[in-house]
Design a protein around this motif. Structure first.
Motif, mmCIF file in Angstrom:
data_model
loop_
_atom_site.group_PDB
_atom_site.id
_atom_site.type_symbol
_atom_site.label_atom_id
_atom_site.label_comp_id
_atom_site.label_asym_id
_atom_site.label_seq_id
_atom_site.Cartn_x
_atom_site.Cartn_y
_atom_site.Cartn_z
ATOM 1 N N GLU A 132 -4.796 -2.454 -5.239
ATOM 2 C CA GLU A 132 -4.705 -1.013 -5.070
ATOM 3 C C GLU A 132 -4.334 -0.365 -6.404
ATOM 4 O O GLU A 132 -3.451 -0.867 -7.119
ATOM 5 C CB GLU A 132 -3.678 -0.673 -3.998
ATOM 6 N N PRO A 133 -4.960 0.741 -6.760
ATOM 7 C CA PRO A 133 -4.766 1.337 -8.094
ATOM 8 C C PRO A 133 -3.319 1.655 -8.436
ATOM 9 O O PRO A 133 -2.881 1.409 -9.557
ATOM 10 C CB PRO A 133 -5.623 2.609 -8.027
ATOM 11 N N TRP A 134 -2.564 2.214 -7.483
ATOM 12 C CA TRP A 134 -1.185 2.586 -7.809
ATOM 13 C C TRP A 134 -0.348 1.359 -8.161
ATOM 14 O O TRP A 134 0.518 1.424 -9.056
ATOM 15 C CB TRP A 134 -0.555 3.361 -6.655
ATOM 16 N N ALA A 135 -0.581 0.253 -7.472
ATOM 17 C CA ALA A 135 0.176 -0.968 -7.748
ATOM 18 C C ALA A 135 -0.226 -1.558 -9.097
ATOM 19 O O ALA A 135 0.622 -2.041 -9.864
ATOM 20 C CB ALA A 135 -0.048 -1.986 -6.636
ATOM 21 N N LEU A 136 -1.521 -1.524 -9.393
ATOM 22 C CA LEU A 136 -1.970 -2.032 -10.691
ATOM 23 C C LEU A 136 -1.416 -1.184 -11.829
ATOM 24 O O LEU A 136 -1.145 -1.706 -12.926
ATOM 25 C CB LEU A 136 -3.500 -2.050 -10.734
ATOM 26 N N ARG A 137 -1.243 0.108 -11.595
ATOM 27 C CA ARG A 137 -0.653 0.974 -12.626
ATOM 28 C C ARG A 137 0.788 0.572 -12.914
ATOM 29 O O ARG A 137 1.224 0.565 -14.079
ATOM 30 C CB ARG A 137 -0.708 2.436 -12.178
ATOM 31 N N MET A 138 1.543 0.232 -11.885
ATOM 32 C CA MET A 138 2.919 -0.193 -12.106
ATOM 33 C C MET A 138 2.970 -1.504 -12.878
ATOM 34 O O MET A 138 3.814 -1.685 -13.765
ATOM 35 C CB MET A 138 3.659 -0.326 -10.770
ATOM 36 N N ILE A 139 2.077 -2.426 -12.552
ATOM 37 C CA ILE A 139 2.031 -3.693 -13.286
ATOM 38 C C ILE A 139 1.577 -3.458 -14.723
ATOM 39 O O ILE A 139 2.105 -4.045 -15.674
ATOM 40 C CB ILE A 139 1.094 -4.687 -12.578
ATOM 41 N N ASP A 140 0.617 -2.560 -14.883
ATOM 42 C CA ASP A 140 0.112 -2.265 -16.224
ATOM 43 C C ASP A 140 1.182 -1.612 -17.091
ATOM 44 O O ASP A 140 1.164 -1.743 -18.318
ATOM 45 C CB ASP A 140 -1.104 -1.350 -16.121
#
Length: 723
Positions: A90-98
């Protein structure tokens, strides 16, 4: 897809992708790779992408354990949802990891600060699935742990050479992006547990974590009140400006009608005209008019920009003031950058102080002594002239009220702004740490600044830490009548008292430096432990009894010019000798500590003598410069320092001094990237800080300093008449 796998993909974009064996799981590969690295370089925390990935994997696993490791349920549930969302890409989760900090090149140059992406983390909001009942909405929370290794002090022999140099020149920092439902305690517990599972001997401290919802100005009653206060002041200033402009129009119109009336009617009796004018300009109405004009932007703008001179003005002081504040801002631009910016190469920064041509910056604390000299000179010269004019009558109350009113309002306005509003104007990985001395310390200790006791009480948490200068200067002003009045009455008694203060400050400074094994100046070198540096600052640097030498030299010059005026005739050989000695004296003081920065620390006796006499010697050189230029022996130096363009900037020096560290803290605090400490970048910072500081100084002088100074004249005129 696991978090570790996503991290691997993210790290590939940073040019350090790790190839893992296909037959093993991601986590097994991480453990094996990082384990090999730890065995080879145990105290660099294996700053490779694989080891950082394992650290993050352990962090999120620790946070998900919840109460089992003293982590809150809300944090554990949100972390579980984050990991689940990562698997679903999910994009929001990938943003946090990024947004997590990742290694980059230059580790052996000291690049061990992995900031991640602060803004990306804070701007990320979780999208909760419909089935997640009981879960709170959360968004990204940014934390920046600072790592420390016990082996740097307890067992430095176990640390390989390159690792030891890095760890003693810079503290590793790793940016984290976690769910906002995790408290600072949760993150600290989870991250330290992850550290212990990945590497040995490391601990982490986290002072603050940040979310976009943490600071809402509308919810802060104090902030709203301060904004209202500022709007009221601005409204009064606009009202005063309108009144001033309208009064000038009315006055010009009235003057035109009077001239017309006088041309066609007989002139009014002189005594009757005087009586009418007295009735018109007396009483409450006249006082209100004076107050309105004191607040007028038009009136104060003319005062700031005026370059007019009088026969009695000491024009060279304008140039000295301006160049001194440039010196201070330049030095602080560099020193504050070293404290508040994230430099990619930290190892070479420590050697900058060894440069010969940078000694004026390294030894820039002498700039403050220049202001002490000017202050002592002016207060003595002007007070002696006033005593002569009043035939020896000394209005001590007015003397002290004038100084307090002159210095206090602007400083307190800046304190109120810093303590209440500054936090809403900054945002960065360590913004609250950067503005701490202007934010939280001012909330606690503002009253000490109002009493000018901040250099004696709670000095470790001083509000506006650079304001120690205002306290010392005000304390000098309090005792100055003990010297000035006797000098006016009887030179012998005045000189004796002056000599007592000079001997006392010199001997006391030398004794404190010698008995406490302190350095002669605040040396920026690793050879001086931080505890010793702090002791020097609190025991010598900010104490009036150790800084009075330059002020006394200024007082002596003020008396000399009062008695001689500018009618001094010197032979050429004496003029050349005076300039030669002044230049040599000041150059020796300015470059005297250069060997110390190259590792040749002075002896205890040398440190004591330099500490006791160097600042006074610097002021003696300035005294000759001022005397020679005033008496007509300055040549091109007089022409340069008396340049009219310096006059408006000279009037802004007090505002610039008070506001420039706050401005730098705000500018440096919003930086989200590591930077290179190149000369070109530092010059860019210096010029930017100079321009920004003088813009703010102009605004603060126009709206606060000069209006309050104008009100002082209105109030003290009546007070002085009563006294």
């Amino acid at each position: 897809m696991r978090i570790a796998t996503i991290l691997v993909l993210c790290c590939c974009f940073y040019g350090e992708c790790t190839q893992f064996p296909e037959e093993k799981s991601t986590k097994e590969a991480l453990v094996n790779t990082s384990g090999a690295f730890i065995r080879n370089q145990p105290h660099l925390l294996s700053f490779s992408s694989s080891s950082i990935i394992q650290l993050y994997e352990e962090l999120f696993e620790s946070l998900q354990l919840g109460p089992a490791v003293n982590v809150s349920d809300q944090c554990a549930n949100s972390t579980y949802l984050l990991r689940y969302a990562v698997q679903r890409q999910e994009p929001w989760a990938l943003r946090m990891i990024d947004a997590l900090g990742k290694p980059s090149s230059g580790i052996l140059e000291g690049n061990v600060i992995f900031l991640g992406y602060y803004s990306e983390c804070l701007e990320t909001t979780a999208v909760l699935p419909g089935s997640t009942r009981g879960l709170r909405q959360f968004w990204g929370k940014y934390c920046l742990p600072t790592l420390s290794s016990k082996y740097t002090t307890s067992a430095p022999q176990e640390i390989p050479g390159p690792s030891y140099e890095i760890l003693t020149s810079n503290s590793p920092k790793i940016g984290l992006c976690v769910p906002s439902t995790c408290s600072l305690t949760d993150v600290s517990i989870g991250f330290n547990r992850a550290l212990q599972r990945v590497s040995r001997g490391w601990t982490a401290t986290i002072s603050h974590c940040y979310t976009k919802e943490a600071n809402r100005l509308s919810d802060d009653a104090a902030a709203v009140s301060v904004i209202t206060l500022f709007l009221v002041i601005i409204g009064l200033i606009i009202l005063g400006t309108t009144f001033d402009i309208f009064s000038n129009i009315v006055q010009q119109t009235d003057l035109w009608f009077r001239k017309t009336e006088e041309a066609v009617t007989p002139k009014m009796n002189t005594s009757s005209k005087v009586i009418c004018e007295q009735e018109e300009h007396s009483g409450f109405t006249h006082k209100v008019k004076q107050v309105m004009i004191a607040l007028s932007l038009k009136n104060n703008l003319q005062k700031i920009l005026s370059t007019s001179r009088t026969e009695e003005s000491i024009d060279v002081l304008h140039g000295i003031r301006f160049l001194t504040i440039i010196w201070i801002i330049t030095g602080h631009s560099c020193s504050f950058a070293l404290r508040w910016l994230f430099f990619r190469s930290s190892i070479g920064i420590g050697y900058i102080a060894q440069s010969l041509w940078l000694q004026p910056l390294v030894n820039g604390t002498l700039s403050v002594d220049t202001f002490f000299f000017i202050s002592g000179f002016l207060v003595t010269l002007l007070t002696l002239k006033q005593l002569k004019k009043s035939e020896g009558k000394f209005q001590l109350g007015v003397f002290y009220i004038h100084r307090y009113w002159r210095m206090t309002p602007l400083m307190m306005i800046i304190i109120v702004f810093s303590a209440v509003l500054l936090r809403y104007l900054v945002g960065g990985p360590e913004c609250l740490d950067t503005i701490q001395m202007y934010d939280s310390w001012c909330k606690k200790n503002w009253w000490l600044n109002a009493l000018y006791l901040q250099n004696f009480i709670n000095t470790d948490n001083m509000c506006l830490s650079h304001s120690w200068y205002t306290a010392v200067d005000f304390q000098f002003y309090l005792v100055s009548p003990l010297i000035i009045y006797p000098l006016y009455r009887d030179l012998r008694w005045g000189a004796l008292i002056w000599l007592f203060f000079f001997i006392a400050t010199s001997v006391l400074t030398g004794m404190i430096t010698a008995t406490q094994d302190l350095p002669p100046v605040p040396l920026l070198t690793k050879a001086i432990p931080e505890t010793v540096f702090n002791s020097y600052s609190s025991m010598v640097y900010i104490k009036p009894y150790c800084r009075m030498g330059p002020y006394l030299v200024g007082m002596a010059l003020g008396y000399i010019l009062f008695r001689t005026g500018r009618k001094v005739v010197l032979k050429t050989r004496y003029t050349v000798l005076g300039w030669s000695l002044a230049v040599v004296c000041n150059m020796l003081v300015l470059y005297g500590m250069w060997p110390a920065y190259e590792g040749k620390l002075p002896s205890n006796l040398t440190s004591a003598m330099y500490s006791a006499l160097a600042r006074t010697a610097w002021a003696v050189g300035l005294a000759w410069l001022t005397f020679a230029c005033t008496a007509g022996y300055g040549g091109f130096i007089t022409t340069f320092l008396s340049w009219k363009a310096f006059i408006p900037f000279s009037r802004l020096t007090y505002s610039a001094y008070l506001i420039h560290p706050v401005a730098m803290a705000a500018l440096y605090g919003v930086q989200e990237l590591t930077v290179d400490a190149t000369y070109s970048y530092m010059m860019y910072l210096i010029f930017g800080n100079l321009v920004f500081t003088f813009i703010l100084a102009f605004i603060s002088s126009l709206f606060f300093e000069f209006p309050f100074a104008g009100l002082e004249k209105v109030i003290l005129r009546k007070t002085s008449n009563r006294l």
